[in-house]
Design a protein around this motif. Sequence first.
Motif, mmCIF file in Angstrom:
data_model
loop_
_atom_site.group_PDB
_atom_site.id
_atom_site.type_symbol
_atom_site.label_atom_id
_atom_site.label_comp_id
_atom_site.label_asym_id
_atom_site.label_seq_id
_atom_site.Cartn_x
_atom_site.Cartn_y
_atom_site.Cartn_z
ATOM 1 N N ALA A 291 1.378 12.075 -9.848
ATOM 2 C CA ALA A 291 0.612 13.319 -9.763
ATOM 3 C C ALA A 291 1.517 14.545 -9.662
ATOM 4 N N GLY A 292 2.818 14.309 -9.503
ATOM 5 C CA GLY A 292 3.764 15.420 -9.429
ATOM 6 C C GLY A 292 3.761 16.144 -8.110
ATOM 7 N N VAL A 293 3.389 15.451 -7.014
ATOM 8 C CA VAL A 293 3.395 16.068 -5.685
ATOM 9 C C VAL A 293 4.456 15.368 -4.829
ATOM 10 N N THR A 294 4.883 16.052 -3.794
ATOM 11 C CA THR A 294 5.963 15.514 -2.963
ATOM 12 C C THR A 294 5.530 14.236 -2.239
ATOM 13 N N SER A 295 6.502 13.385 -1.972
ATOM 14 C CA SER A 295 6.221 12.135 -1.272
ATOM 15 C C SER A 295 5.859 12.412 0.177
ATOM 16 N N LEU A 296 5.108 11.496 0.761
ATOM 17 C CA LEU A 296 4.701 11.611 2.152
ATOM 18 C C LEU A 296 5.657 10.826 3.044
ATOM 19 N N ARG A 297 5.814 11.296 4.258
ATOM 20 C CA ARG A 297 6.594 10.563 5.248
ATOM 21 C C ARG A 297 5.686 9.530 5.909
ATOM 22 N N ARG A 298 6.155 8.294 5.932
ATOM 23 C CA ARG A 298 5.355 7.241 6.556
ATOM 24 C C ARG A 298 5.594 7.229 8.057
ATOM 25 N N THR A 299 4.531 7.186 8.829
ATOM 26 C CA THR A 299 4.619 7.076 10.282
ATOM 27 C C THR A 299 3.895 5.817 10.741
ATOM 28 N N THR B 291 -7.611 11.706 -2.765
ATOM 29 C CA THR B 291 -7.274 11.981 -1.365
ATOM 30 C C THR B 291 -5.787 11.756 -1.098
ATOM 31 N N VAL B 292 -5.225 10.664 -1.614
ATOM 32 C CA VAL B 292 -3.819 10.356 -1.307
ATOM 33 C C VAL B 292 -2.862 11.272 -2.061
ATOM 34 N N THR B 293 -3.343 12.009 -3.053
ATOM 35 C CA THR B 293 -2.471 12.941 -3.786
ATOM 36 C C THR B 293 -2.748 14.392 -3.401
ATOM 37 N N ALA B 294 -3.455 14.579 -2.287
ATOM 38 C CA ALA B 294 -3.764 15.939 -1.838
ATOM 39 C C ALA B 294 -2.497 16.669 -1.407
ATOM 40 N N ASN B 295 -2.510 18.021 -1.527
ATOM 41 C CA ASN B 295 -1.353 18.840 -1.166
ATOM 42 C C ASN B 295 -1.356 19.271 0.293
ATOM 43 N N VAL C 213 -1.330 17.460 3.009
ATOM 44 C CA VAL C 213 -0.858 16.446 3.952
ATOM 45 C C VAL C 213 0.645 16.241 3.777
ATOM 46 N N GLY C 214 1.303 15.785 4.845
ATOM 47 C CA GLY C 214 2.746 15.573 4.775
ATOM 48 C C GLY C 214 3.196 14.211 5.263
ATOM 49 N N GLU C 215 2.297 13.480 5.923
ATOM 50 C CA GLU C 215 2.656 12.153 6.421
ATOM 51 C C GLU C 215 1.425 11.256 6.405
ATOM 52 N N VAL D 39 0.844 -1.205 0.000
ATOM 53 C CA VAL D 39 0.000 0.000 0.000
ATOM 54 C C VAL D 39 0.872 1.245 0.000
ATOM 55 N N VAL D 40 1.932 1.228 0.793
ATOM 56 C CA VAL D 40 2.853 2.374 0.855
ATOM 57 C C VAL D 40 3.442 2.652 -0.523
ATOM 58 N N ARG D 41 3.871 1.593 -1.213
ATOM 59 C CA ARG D 41 4.430 1.784 -2.561
ATOM 60 C C ARG D 41 3.388 2.341 -3.519
ATOM 61 N N ALA D 42 2.147 1.880 -3.387
ATOM 62 C CA ALA D 42 1.089 2.372 -4.270
ATOM 63 C C ALA D 42 0.810 3.851 -4.028
ATOM 64 N N VAL D 43 0.815 4.263 -2.763
ATOM 65 C CA VAL D 43 0.598 5.679 -2.440
ATOM 66 C C VAL D 43 1.755 6.520 -2.970
ATOM 67 N N THR D 44 2.986 6.055 -2.758
ATOM 68 C CA THR D 44 4.164 6.792 -3.227
ATOM 69 C C THR D 44 4.153 6.938 -4.740
ATOM 70 N N GLU D 45 3.815 5.864 -5.441
ATOM 71 C CA GLU D 45 3.766 5.924 -6.901
ATOM 72 C C GLU D 45 2.674 6.864 -7.378
ATOM 73 N N ALA D 46 1.522 6.836 -6.707
ATOM 74 C CA ALA D 46 0.421 7.721 -7.103
ATOM 75 C C ALA D 46 0.816 9.188 -6.951
ATOM 76 N N ARG D 47 1.521 9.528 -5.886
ATOM 77 C CA ARG D 47 1.941 10.908 -5.682
ATOM 78 C C ARG D 47 3.031 11.297 -6.676
ATOM 79 N N ASN D 48 3.933 10.374 -6.998
ATOM 80 C CA ASN D 48 4.954 10.673 -8.005
ATOM 81 C C ASN D 48 4.310 10.960 -9.360
#
Length: 283
Positions: free
Chosen positions: A196-204, A250-254, A256-258, A185-194
């Motif tokens: 979309a051209g938005v910065t990657s999120l920090r995973r907590t 939602t996962v490509t929103a600007n 959020v940061g983590e 899931v983390v990889r899917a979120v990271t790929e979706a943001r890449n």
Amino acid sequence: MFRVPTSWLVVVLAVAVSAPRSAAQAEVGSSAATQPKAIEQQPSSDDAAARELLELANRARSRAGVAPLQLNRELSQAAGLHTAEMAAQHRLSHQFSDEASLLERLTAASDLHLDQAGENVAFASTVEQAQEALMQSPHHRENLLNPGYSLAGISVVRNGELLYITEDFGHGGALRAAEQADNEVVRAVTEARNQAGVTSLRRTSMTAAGKAACSMAQQKSLDAPQLPGRHVVRYTSFSPNELPSAVLRTVTANDVGEFSVGTCYGQGSRDSEGMYYVVLVLK
């Protein structure tokens, strides 16, 4: 969508007639009897007959241009438990009162994540009679020749002059461990943001997200305790590495940061869908 087509076959003296079919199952019964006669003899497993049924099934699939079924030991063990129960009770059923559903039986017996499964049950005097009657019944034939199935577990129990038969079919791969599913899931979120051209999120880490996902899986519902976050997303997916289109915005929103993720494997609300329940908490 996970489908569990089930149908049963009763063969007595090689005579079988069609009976009405419901949305969930098909039934073919004998005009002479609705269930086999109890025979006072200790039932015993017949592995040679099971191998012969698999060979006959694959011959039929070859003639139909369909890839052969691969015998799966775990599915065969699950089928064996069910066949033994039928032989003990002298009747056919896909689920006895003290038994789990087909999907639960198959997943409990193996580490497979099945996206398709089906079952034929039958009794007959010989393997040849059983195979012939199965192929003559449209619903059983559909299971035997279904190109979506790649795995089979077949069990035969001999009780006197009768063979009780369970054929379980499936398609799928190994079930992901919770940590592996989370990482996908983390990889899917990271790929979706890449993309979309938005910065990657920090995973907590958030233990509550995993607990919420498993709570949903147990309830077979997307209802879960409230979690703190700017966005909390709950969804189901057959593959953890695939995000539903409704989740992408939602996962490509600007704003959020983590984010934190929790996954848990379970069944759907109709006991016919194997899926991952996922919780995403974005802050």
